[in-house]
Scaffold this motif. Structure first.
Motif, mmCIF file in Angstrom:
data_model
loop_
_atom_site.group_PDB
_atom_site.id
_atom_site.type_symbol
_atom_site.label_atom_id
_atom_site.label_comp_id
_atom_site.label_asym_id
_atom_site.label_seq_id
_atom_site.Cartn_x
_atom_site.Cartn_y
_atom_site.Cartn_z
ATOM 1 N N ALA A 54 0.828 -1.211 0.000
ATOM 2 C CA ALA A 54 0.000 0.000 0.000
ATOM 3 C C ALA A 54 0.863 1.263 0.000
ATOM 4 C CB ALA A 54 -0.914 -0.009 1.221
ATOM 5 N N HIS A 55 0.574 2.131 -0.952
ATOM 6 C CA HIS A 55 1.323 3.390 -1.027
ATOM 7 C C HIS A 55 0.844 4.356 0.059
ATOM 8 C CE1 HIS A 55 2.525 7.380 -2.620
ATOM 9 N NE2 HIS A 55 3.634 6.706 -2.849
ATOM 10 N N ASN A 56 1.730 5.278 0.417
ATOM 11 C CA ASN A 56 1.419 6.263 1.464
ATOM 12 C C ASN A 56 0.180 7.109 1.155
ATOM 13 O OD1 ASN A 56 3.627 5.577 3.107
ATOM 14 N ND2 ASN A 56 5.019 6.851 1.926
ATOM 15 N N GLY A 71 4.508 2.263 2.198
ATOM 16 C CA GLY A 71 5.695 3.074 1.994
ATOM 17 C C GLY A 71 5.631 3.908 0.734
ATOM 18 N N ASP A 72 6.802 4.455 0.367
ATOM 19 C CA ASP A 72 6.902 5.239 -0.865
ATOM 20 C C ASP A 72 7.176 4.287 -2.031
ATOM 21 O OD1 ASP A 72 9.575 4.589 -0.471
ATOM 22 O OD2 ASP A 72 10.316 6.641 -0.529
ATOM 23 N N SER A 73 7.296 4.848 -3.222
ATOM 24 C CA SER A 73 7.459 4.001 -4.415
ATOM 25 C C SER A 73 8.700 3.125 -4.314
ATOM 26 C CB SER A 73 7.594 4.864 -5.675
ATOM 27 O OG SER A 73 6.621 5.841 -5.714
ATOM 28 N N LEU A 74 9.766 3.680 -3.735
ATOM 29 C CA LEU A 74 11.021 2.928 -3.637
ATOM 30 C C LEU A 74 10.861 1.746 -2.682
ATOM 31 C CD1 LEU A 74 13.996 2.646 -4.366
ATOM 32 C CD2 LEU A 74 14.546 4.226 -2.511
ATOM 33 N N THR A 160 13.346 7.034 -8.120
ATOM 34 C CA THR A 160 12.123 7.491 -7.458
ATOM 35 C C THR A 160 12.477 8.835 -6.825
ATOM 36 O OG1 THR A 160 12.570 6.663 -5.242
ATOM 37 C CG2 THR A 160 11.655 5.075 -6.812
ATOM 38 N N SER A 161 11.495 9.467 -6.205
ATOM 39 C CA SER A 161 11.827 10.737 -5.543
ATOM 40 C C SER A 161 12.719 10.465 -4.333
ATOM 41 C CB SER A 161 10.555 11.471 -5.130
ATOM 42 O OG SER A 161 9.756 10.625 -4.346
ATOM 43 N N GLY A 162 12.714 9.214 -3.850
ATOM 44 C CA GLY A 162 13.511 8.877 -2.669
ATOM 45 C C GLY A 162 14.991 8.695 -2.960
ATOM 46 N N ALA A 232 7.590 19.519 1.490
ATOM 47 C CA ALA A 232 7.016 19.463 0.135
ATOM 48 C C ALA A 232 7.567 18.267 -0.624
ATOM 49 C CB ALA A 232 7.332 20.749 -0.625
ATOM 50 N N HIS A 233 6.752 17.750 -1.519
ATOM 51 C CA HIS A 233 7.209 16.663 -2.387
ATOM 52 C C HIS A 233 7.950 17.276 -3.582
ATOM 53 C CE1 HIS A 233 7.193 13.117 -4.937
ATOM 54 N NE2 HIS A 233 6.947 12.426 -3.828
ATOM 55 N N PRO A 234 9.050 16.638 -4.031
ATOM 56 C CA PRO A 234 9.804 17.237 -5.153
ATOM 57 C C PRO A 234 9.107 17.174 -6.511
ATOM 58 C CG PRO A 234 10.866 15.219 -4.391
ATOM 59 C CD PRO A 234 9.738 15.481 -3.451
ATOM 60 N N GLU A 235 7.875 16.635 -6.568
ATOM 61 C CA GLU A 235 7.089 16.764 -7.803
ATOM 62 C C GLU A 235 6.421 18.148 -7.872
ATOM 63 O OE1 GLU A 235 4.274 13.538 -7.826
ATOM 64 O OE2 GLU A 235 5.833 12.011 -7.982
ATOM 65 N N CYS A 236 6.559 18.949 -6.799
ATOM 66 C CA CYS A 236 6.003 20.312 -6.808
ATOM 67 C C CYS A 236 6.886 21.212 -7.659
ATOM 68 C CB CYS A 236 5.980 20.884 -5.391
ATOM 69 S SG CYS A 236 4.848 20.073 -4.268
ATOM 70 N N GLY A 248 11.209 16.130 0.007
ATOM 71 C CA GLY A 248 11.624 14.733 -0.098
ATOM 72 C C GLY A 248 10.453 13.848 -0.457
ATOM 73 N N SER A 249 10.760 12.595 -0.685
ATOM 74 C CA SER A 249 9.720 11.627 -1.049
ATOM 75 C C SER A 249 8.703 11.516 0.082
ATOM 76 C CB SER A 249 10.355 10.257 -1.284
ATOM 77 O OG SER A 249 10.636 9.634 -0.048
ATOM 78 N N THR A 250 7.623 10.813 -0.177
ATOM 79 C CA THR A 250 6.613 10.665 0.878
ATOM 80 C C THR A 250 7.241 10.026 2.117
ATOM 81 O OG1 THR A 250 5.868 8.586 -0.127
ATOM 82 C CG2 THR A 250 4.655 10.583 -0.717
ATOM 83 N N ALA A 251 8.107 9.028 1.915
ATOM 84 C CA ALA A 251 8.746 8.377 3.076
ATOM 85 C C ALA A 251 9.687 9.346 3.788
ATOM 86 C CB ALA A 251 9.512 7.140 2.630
#
Ligand code: 13P
Ligand code: SF4
Length: 336
Positions: A54-56, A71-74, A160-162, A232-236, A248-251
């Protein structure tokens, strides 16, 4: 499926500990509808030797009550490569399920709703990547995991963002270049370039959730909540990241809250994240902006139950494409 789902005394008893985790945000009347579904999902998981990744961004009743691994995608990709379960149910979007299948081709990977896409994944095709390579010969292609298997198959390495900073630095070093192609998220690429000193050629993709946040919004949070910590998430967009205290990533955002326990925090990302983290940190005051990801929200408890009960919809990736995509994902996982 012929299973009578009722909020019986037995269900109430069996789900009591789970309810304790989410009770702050889920009223008992709502729990009466969730609990029998949760109990049946957890029974089916044992029967079928299945795990739920399950993703965050999943809603709290999924994240806290049926997710075996969250967790996050990674983290989810790493778990997909490592789990002994026979069946993976991806509580996330389609590219995540494809990544699980690429990493564990012998397992049955299920997605509860095949319409759970992603604006980044749909922004680019394998043919686009081949054209980019022709335009910029010799430059490595670093591809965000938020892409199709076909796009990953055309890439040198995923990120990933992580782990994006490490992947960009390591790939530039390995290829002996000062410029990389980083696709498809133009904002992530710019945010990571700013942290690494490696130049990036990118693509016109963006996350439809994160691109909506503005720098003014963050200044407004700071004005109305003095002392608030902004994550903030780096997709911003870069001007949003520039206003944040941490990106940073969601995690990584969850880690920040756990380690530093700020008094008040705002997470500039998808809404369910703050709900999930706030439940674990009652001592932290969360200001909760709400930008929903419509794709993530297609995954529901009822959808997961149907998916496990009927073993649908199975995620299939062409084995030739999967093998090429796996090289790019494995290269990413090898970068520590
Ligand atoms: P991470 O959980 O890897 O930070 O990704 C965020 C996201 O948008 C996934 O769709
Ligand atoms: Fe894609 Fe953005 Fe939704 Fe993540 S939050 S699945 S990047 S649209």
């Amino acid at each position: 499926m012929g299973v009578e789902l009722a909020y019986t005394d037995a269900v109430k008893r069996d789900t009591r500990d789970l309810y304790a985790k989410v009770a702050r945000f889920i009223p008992e009347i709502e729990w009466a509808a969730h609990a029998p579904v949760i109990a049946e999902i957890n029974r089916l998981k044992r029967e079928k030797n299945a795990v739920i990744l399950a993703h965050n961004y999943m809603t709290p009743e999924i994240f806290h009550c049926v997710g075996d691994f969250v967790g996050d995608s990674l983290a989810l990709a790493r778990e997909a490569a490592r789990t002994d379960a026979k069946v993976i149910v991806q509580a996330g979007v389609h590219f995540m399920a494809e990544t699980s299948k690429i990493l564990s081709p012998e397992k049955t990977v299920l997605i509860p709703d095949t319409r759970a896409g992603c604006s980044l994944a749909s922004s680019i095709t394998g043919a686009d990547v081949r054209l980019l390579r022709q335009k910029y010969p010799g430059l490595p292609v670093i591809t965000y995991v938020n892409t199709s298997a076909e796009v990953k198959a055309e890439s040198d390495v995923c990120c990933t963002s992580g782990n994006a900073v490490k992947v960009v630095e390591e790939t530039a070093r390995q290829f002996g270049v000062d410029t990389v192609i980083m696709i498809p998220d133009k904002y992530l690429a710019r945010n990571i370039a700013a942290k690494t000193g490696v130049k990036v050629i990118t693509w016109e993709g963006a996350c439809e959730v994160h691109e909506r946040f503005t720098a003014q919004e963050i200044r407004d949070y700071r004005a109305s909540h003095p002392g608030i910590v902004v994550l903030a998430h780096p997709e911003c967009p870069p001007e949003v990241v520039a206003e944040a205290d941490f990106a940073g990533s969601t995690a990584a955002m969850i880690g920040y809250v756990g380690d530093r326990k700020p008094q008040r925090v705002v997470m500039i990302t998808e809404c369910s994240m703050s709900d999930n983290v706030a439940l674990e940190h009652p001592e932290v005051d969360f200001v909760r902006p709400c930008n929903l990801c419509p794709h993530m929200k297609r995954i529901t408890l009822e959808g997961i139950l149907h998916s496990l009960g009927t073993m649908t919809t199975e995620v299939v990736v062409d084995p030739v494409i999967a093998a090429r995509a796996k090289l790019a994902v494995d290269r990413m996982l090898a970068i520590k």
